[in-house]
Design a protein around this motif. Structure first.
Motif, PDB file in Angstrom:
ATOM      1  N   SER A  17     -67.895  59.535  39.522  1.00 43.85           N
ATOM      2  CA  SER A  17     -68.373  60.858  39.917  1.00 43.85           C
ATOM      3  C   SER A  17     -69.883  60.884  39.746  1.00 43.85           C
ATOM      4  O   SER A  17     -70.393  60.613  38.649  1.00 43.85           O
ATOM      5  CB  SER A  17     -67.727  61.963  39.076  1.00 43.85           C
ATOM      6  OG  SER A  17     -66.333  62.037  39.329  1.00 43.85           O
ATOM      7  N   LEU A  18     -70.581  61.205  40.805  1.00 40.61           N
ATOM      8  CA  LEU A  18     -72.038  61.286  40.775  1.00 40.61           C
ATOM      9  C   LEU A  18     -72.473  62.739  40.858  1.00 40.61           C
ATOM     10  O   LEU A  18     -71.898  63.530  41.606  1.00 40.61           O
ATOM     11  CB  LEU A  18     -72.652  60.506  41.936  1.00 40.61           C
ATOM     12  CG  LEU A  18     -72.334  59.013  42.008  1.00 40.61           C
ATOM     13  CD1 LEU A  18     -72.948  58.406  43.264  1.00 40.61           C
ATOM     14  CD2 LEU A  18     -72.821  58.279  40.764  1.00 40.61           C
ATOM     15  N   THR A  19     -73.483  63.073  40.094  1.00 47.63           N
ATOM     16  CA  THR A  19     -74.100  64.392  40.167  1.00 47.63           C
ATOM     17  C   THR A  19     -75.364  64.270  40.996  1.00 47.63           C
ATOM     18  O   THR A  19     -76.265  63.491  40.660  1.00 47.63           O
ATOM     19  CB  THR A  19     -74.455  64.918  38.771  1.00 47.63           C
ATOM     20  OG1 THR A  19     -73.277  64.961  37.963  1.00 47.63           O
ATOM     21  CG2 THR A  19     -75.069  66.310  38.859  1.00 47.63           C
ATOM     22  N   THR A  20     -75.433  65.016  42.086  1.00 47.04           N
ATOM     23  CA  THR A  20     -76.631  65.002  42.916  1.00 47.04           C
ATOM     24  C   THR A  20     -77.257  66.388  42.921  1.00 47.04           C
ATOM     25  O   THR A  20     -76.632  67.369  42.507  1.00 47.04           O
ATOM     26  CB  THR A  20     -76.323  64.580  44.365  1.00 47.04           C
ATOM     27  OG1 THR A  20     -75.755  65.678  45.076  1.00 47.04           O
ATOM     28  CG2 THR A  20     -75.356  63.399  44.408  1.00 47.04           C
ATOM     29  N   ALA A  21     -78.477  66.460  43.399  1.00 47.60           N
ATOM     30  CA  ALA A  21     -79.176  67.743  43.454  1.00 47.60           C
ATOM     31  C   ALA A  21     -78.485  68.702  44.413  1.00 47.60           C
ATOM     32  O   ALA A  21     -78.706  69.917  44.354  1.00 47.60           O
ATOM     33  CB  ALA A  21     -80.625  67.526  43.883  1.00 47.60           C
ATOM     34  N   GLN A  22     -77.639  68.171  45.287  1.00 49.56           N
ATOM     35  CA  GLN A  22     -76.938  69.007  46.264  1.00 49.56           C
ATOM     36  C   GLN A  22     -75.451  69.150  45.948  1.00 49.56           C
ATOM     37  O   GLN A  22     -74.693  69.637  46.792  1.00 49.56           O
ATOM     38  CB  GLN A  22     -77.110  68.422  47.671  1.00 49.56           C
ATOM     39  CG  GLN A  22     -78.530  68.503  48.221  1.00 49.56           C
ATOM     40  CD  GLN A  22     -79.461  67.471  47.598  1.00 49.56           C
ATOM     41  OE1 GLN A  22     -79.023  66.422  47.140  1.00 49.56           O
ATOM     42  NE2 GLN A  22     -80.750  67.783  47.564  1.00 49.56           N
ATOM     43  N   GLY A  23     -75.038  68.722  44.765  1.00 48.32           N
ATOM     44  CA  GLY A  23     -73.647  68.874  44.387  1.00 48.32           C
ATOM     45  C   GLY A  23     -72.994  67.552  44.028  1.00 48.32           C
ATOM     46  O   GLY A  23     -73.610  66.490  44.121  1.00 48.32           O
ATOM     47  N   PRO A  24     -71.719  67.573  43.613  1.00 47.94           N
ATOM     48  CA  PRO A  24     -71.038  66.358  43.165  1.00 47.94           C
ATOM     49  C   PRO A  24     -70.628  65.471  44.333  1.00 47.94           C
ATOM     50  O   PRO A  24     -70.451  65.935  45.465  1.00 47.94           O
ATOM     51  CB  PRO A  24     -69.816  66.893  42.421  1.00 47.94           C
ATOM     52  CG  PRO A  24     -69.547  68.211  43.076  1.00 47.94           C
ATOM     53  CD  PRO A  24     -70.878  68.776  43.457  1.00 47.94           C
ATOM     54  N   LEU A  25     -70.473  64.199  44.024  1.00 51.59           N
ATOM     55  CA  LEU A  25     -70.042  63.211  45.004  1.00 51.59           C
ATOM     56  C   LEU A  25     -69.168  62.196  44.281  1.00 51.59           C
ATOM     57  O   LEU A  25     -69.583  61.626  43.263  1.00 51.59           O
ATOM     58  CB  LEU A  25     -71.254  62.524  45.633  1.00 51.59           C
ATOM     59  CG  LEU A  25     -71.019  61.570  46.809  1.00 51.59           C
ATOM     60  CD1 LEU A  25     -70.367  62.298  47.977  1.00 51.59           C
ATOM     61  CD2 LEU A  25     -72.345  60.958  47.258  1.00 51.59           C
ATOM     62  N   SER A  26     -67.947  61.983  44.775  1.00 51.31           N
ATOM     63  CA  SER A  26     -67.007  61.090  44.107  1.00 51.31           C
ATOM     64  C   SER A  26     -66.605  59.948  45.036  1.00 51.31           C
ATOM     65  O   SER A  26     -66.614  60.082  46.259  1.00 51.31           O
ATOM     66  CB  SER A  26     -65.753  61.854  43.678  1.00 51.31           C
ATOM     67  OG  SER A  26     -66.070  62.871  42.743  1.00 51.31           O
ATOM     68  N   ALA A  27     -66.235  58.821  44.417  1.00 56.96           N
ATOM     69  CA  ALA A  27     -65.785  57.659  45.178  1.00 56.96           C
ATOM     70  C   ALA A  27     -65.008  56.738  44.257  1.00 56.96           C
ATOM     71  O   ALA A  27     -65.061  56.873  43.026  1.00 56.96           O
ATOM     72  CB  ALA A  27     -66.972  56.926  45.782  1.00 56.96           C
ATOM     73  N   ARG A  28     -64.298  55.785  44.858  1.00 59.40           N
ATOM     74  CA  ARG A  28     -63.593  54.804  44.030  1.00 59.40           C
ATOM     75  C   ARG A  28     -64.567  53.816  43.393  1.00 59.40           C
ATOM     76  O   ARG A  28     -64.315  53.314  42.306  1.00 59.40           O
ATOM     77  CB  ARG A  28     -62.572  54.041  44.885  1.00 59.40           C
ATOM     78  CG  ARG A  28     -61.381  54.879  45.323  1.00 59.40           C
ATOM     79  CD  ARG A  28     -60.243  54.022  45.835  1.00 59.40           C
ATOM     80  NE  ARG A  28     -60.639  53.237  47.007  1.00 59.40           N
ATOM     81  CZ  ARG A  28     -60.836  51.919  46.992  1.00 59.40           C
ATOM     82  NH1 ARG A  28     -60.708  51.240  45.865  1.00 59.40           N
ATOM     83  NH2 ARG A  28     -61.166  51.279  48.100  1.00 59.40           N
ATOM     84  N   GLN A  29     -65.668  53.535  44.090  1.00 64.35           N
ATOM     85  CA  GLN A  29     -66.659  52.602  43.583  1.00 64.35           C
ATOM     86  C   GLN A  29     -68.053  53.120  43.891  1.00 64.35           C
ATOM     87  O   GLN A  29     -68.251  53.943  44.785  1.00 64.35           O
ATOM     88  CB  GLN A  29     -66.511  51.221  44.253  1.00 64.35           C
ATOM     89  CG  GLN A  29     -65.295  50.417  43.853  1.00 64.35           C
ATOM     90  CD  GLN A  29     -65.259  49.103  44.618  1.00 64.35           C
ATOM     91  OE1 GLN A  29     -65.150  49.092  45.855  1.00 64.35           O
ATOM     92  NE2 GLN A  29     -65.356  47.992  43.903  1.00 64.35           N
ATOM     93  N   VAL A  30     -69.024  52.582  43.150  1.00 65.67           N
ATOM     94  CA  VAL A  30     -70.421  52.857  43.443  1.00 65.67           C
ATOM     95  C   VAL A  30     -71.177  51.531  43.428  1.00 65.67           C
ATOM     96  O   VAL A  30     -70.863  50.639  42.637  1.00 65.67           O
ATOM     97  CB  VAL A  30     -71.043  53.847  42.432  1.00 65.67           C
ATOM     98  CG1 VAL A  30     -71.079  53.267  41.020  1.00 65.67           C
ATOM     99  CG2 VAL A  30     -72.447  54.265  42.857  1.00 65.67           C
ATOM    100  N   LEU A  31     -72.143  51.402  44.324  1.00 67.84           N
ATOM    101  CA  LEU A  31     -73.079  50.278  44.300  1.00 67.84           C
ATOM    102  C   LEU A  31     -74.453  50.828  43.969  1.00 67.84           C
ATOM    103  O   LEU A  31     -74.986  51.668  44.704  1.00 67.84           O
ATOM    104  CB  LEU A  31     -73.111  49.563  45.656  1.00 67.84           C
ATOM    105  CG  LEU A  31     -74.261  48.551  45.844  1.00 67.84           C
ATOM    106  CD1 LEU A  31     -74.172  47.414  44.844  1.00 67.84           C
ATOM    107  CD2 LEU A  31     -74.289  48.016  47.276  1.00 67.84           C
ATOM    108  N   ILE A  32     -75.012  50.376  42.863  1.00 66.71           N
ATOM    109  CA  ILE A  32     -76.363  50.793  42.478  1.00 66.71           C
ATOM    110  C   ILE A  32     -77.343  49.786  43.074  1.00 66.71           C
ATOM    111  O   ILE A  32     -77.386  48.617  42.677  1.00 66.71           O
ATOM    112  CB  ILE A  32     -76.515  50.869  40.955  1.00 66.71           C
ATOM    113  CG1 ILE A  32     -75.490  51.847  40.366  1.00 66.71           C
ATOM    114  CG2 ILE A  32     -77.930  51.297  40.570  1.00 66.71           C
ATOM    115  CD1 ILE A  32     -75.487  51.898  38.840  1.00 66.71           C
ATOM    116  N   ALA A  33     -78.127  50.252  44.047  1.00 67.69           N
ATOM    117  CA  ALA A  33     -79.076  49.392  44.746  1.00 67.69           C
ATOM    118  C   ALA A  33     -80.353  50.173  45.032  1.00 67.69           C
ATOM    119  O   ALA A  33     -80.908  50.111  46.129  1.00 67.69           O
ATOM    120  CB  ALA A  33     -78.473  48.870  46.043  1.00 67.69           C
TER     121      ALA A  33
END
Length: 412
Positions: free
Chosen positions: A234-250
């Motif tokens: 679960s990611l917190t962004t300035a425009q609201g939450p965003l969820s996914a099964r995976q994240v790639l930090i790049a």
């Protein structure tokens, strides 16, 4: 919007290339970045496919150069004295990595990535019908002073020991290939296995178009925080939450905070602030990229002009750019050509190159596969982007502990 399979944080050349690779593997991919794609370090890099650069960003001579780094604001390697307290731990780790065993591990790691880079770029650009954006015509390192010849020959031997294709060129050979260069140039090293991109930003844009055609969505959002949960990330962004099964930090030099939030690992990531000066009236001065051994900068011919790039500045992410360092590149070019380069209409630029103290990137799969990592490529981000995307695709598809040992997160 339904939750994606994977969120890629970072829309630079590495993030976009990885997003396209993952989408082609059948993933539902969303890319998020607070800027438009390609507007970070990917916008202003030197454009050089630097497969010959297999050695770390520093060697033991950095100790002798430290006073000059602090005192010379226009020097090729600059450390802002106000940033010194924050930089010292990073430099201490860099020095530890210069010990013979670690140094050789770094060289082997950089070399392995670089050896696969040209082929990976050929495959990627051909797959989107844009192979013409990469010129595979080599590059040249020149010297002007007679007392530099021994250093150049020693470098040639070191590179040959690492199986880097390299040939010594006489002054006559250089003048035949690049007749506008000055007669002061006495010789150089030619690297046939390198090349240059005609427009690095266009390369990003073309990859973005291909990614969108493969179903990738691009969101202009600032990621503030993140956490793992039973479903994934679960990611917190300035425009609201965003969820996914995976994240790639790049997200390049900005990757450390989110990596720490998701993995608990504090990564010693700093930034080499790089500058360029774009000369719009000089697109035809050189046939390929040329670097000066003594002046320590590179000149790359591009569609929109000649790009002068180089120098390294350690001053962190927050201090304003010192654009005099960009204009210094034009002063450094004086005397390298029969007629001086025109700076009319020139534009300066500064960007953040993500660097780790062992000069190796992090390319990894952690947290039971919920987190993928691809950052820390220092000044080789453009060179290694396509091969990194292939590696991330392999990590995402195989679902197992990576074999890319030199690039794993747990080395810190």
């Amino acid at each position: 919007m339904s939750d994606p399979d994977i969120v890629v944080v970072g829309a630079g050349i590495i993030g976009v290339a990885c997003a396209l690779q993952l989408a082609r593997q059948g993933r539902h991919v969303v890319v998020v970045d607070q800027q438009e794609p390609g507007m970070g370090a990917s916008y202003g890099n030197a454009g050089h496919l630097a497969t010959e650069q297999v050695f770390p960003i520093a060697d033991v001579s950095i100790l002798k150069r430290l006073p000059g780094m602090l005192l010379d604001p226009m020097g090729p390697l600059r450390l802002d004295w106000k940033y010194l307290p924050r930089a010292l731990p990073w430099f201490a780790r860099l020095l530890l990595n210069l010990r013979p065993a670690r140094y050789q591990r770094t060289v082997a790691g950089i070399r392995a990535l670089n050896e696969g880079s040209l082929g990976a770029w050929q495959r990627l650009l051909t797959s989107i019908g844009r192979a013409h954006l990469l010129r595979e015509d080599g590059s040249l390192l020149v010297y002007e002073r007679a007392d530099s010849r021994d250093a150049l020959r020693a470098l040639q031997q070191r590179m040959q020991a690492q199986q880097v294709p390299v040939t010594f060129w006489t002054a006559d050979a250089i003048r035949q290939a690049a007749p506008q260069l000055s007669e002061h140039i006495q010789g150089g090293l030619f690297f046939p296995g390198t090349g240059h991109f005609l427009d690095p930003f266009q390369v990003v844009c073309e990859l973005v178009d291909a990614a969108k055609a493969s179903g990738v969505q691009f969101l202009k959002r600032q990621v503030l925080d993140g956490r793992l949960d039973q479903h994934g990330v679960s990611l917190t962004t300035a425009q609201g939450p965003l969820s996914a099964r995976q994240v790639l930090i790049a997200c390049g030099a900005h990757s450390a905070r989110l990596t720490a939030a998701l993995t608990g690992k504090k990564v010693p990531l700093d930034t080499e602030r790089g500058y360029h000066l774009m000369l719009p009236h000089e697109p035809h001065r050189l046939p390929f990229a040329v670097t000066s051994l003594e002046r320590k900068f590179i000149m790359t011919p591009m569609t929109d002009g000649l790009r002068l790039a180089g120098t390294v500045e350690f001053a962190g992410l927050d201090r304003p750019a010192n654009m005099q360092r960009a204009w210094q590149l034009h002063r450094l070019s004086k005397g390298l050509f029969h007629d001086d380069l025109s700076a009319e209409g020139a534009t300066p630029w500064m960007g953040f190159r993500p660097s780790l103290p062992d000069s190796l990137p992090v390319i990894d799969r952690v947290c039971d596969g919920k987190v993928l990592l691809a950052f820390g490529h220092q000044h080789l981000g453009l060179t290694q982007a396509a091969v990194t995307a292939e590696m991330i695709g392999e990590l995402a598809s195989k679902g197992q502990t990576p074999l890319f040992t030199p690039y794993r997160l747990d080395r810190f």
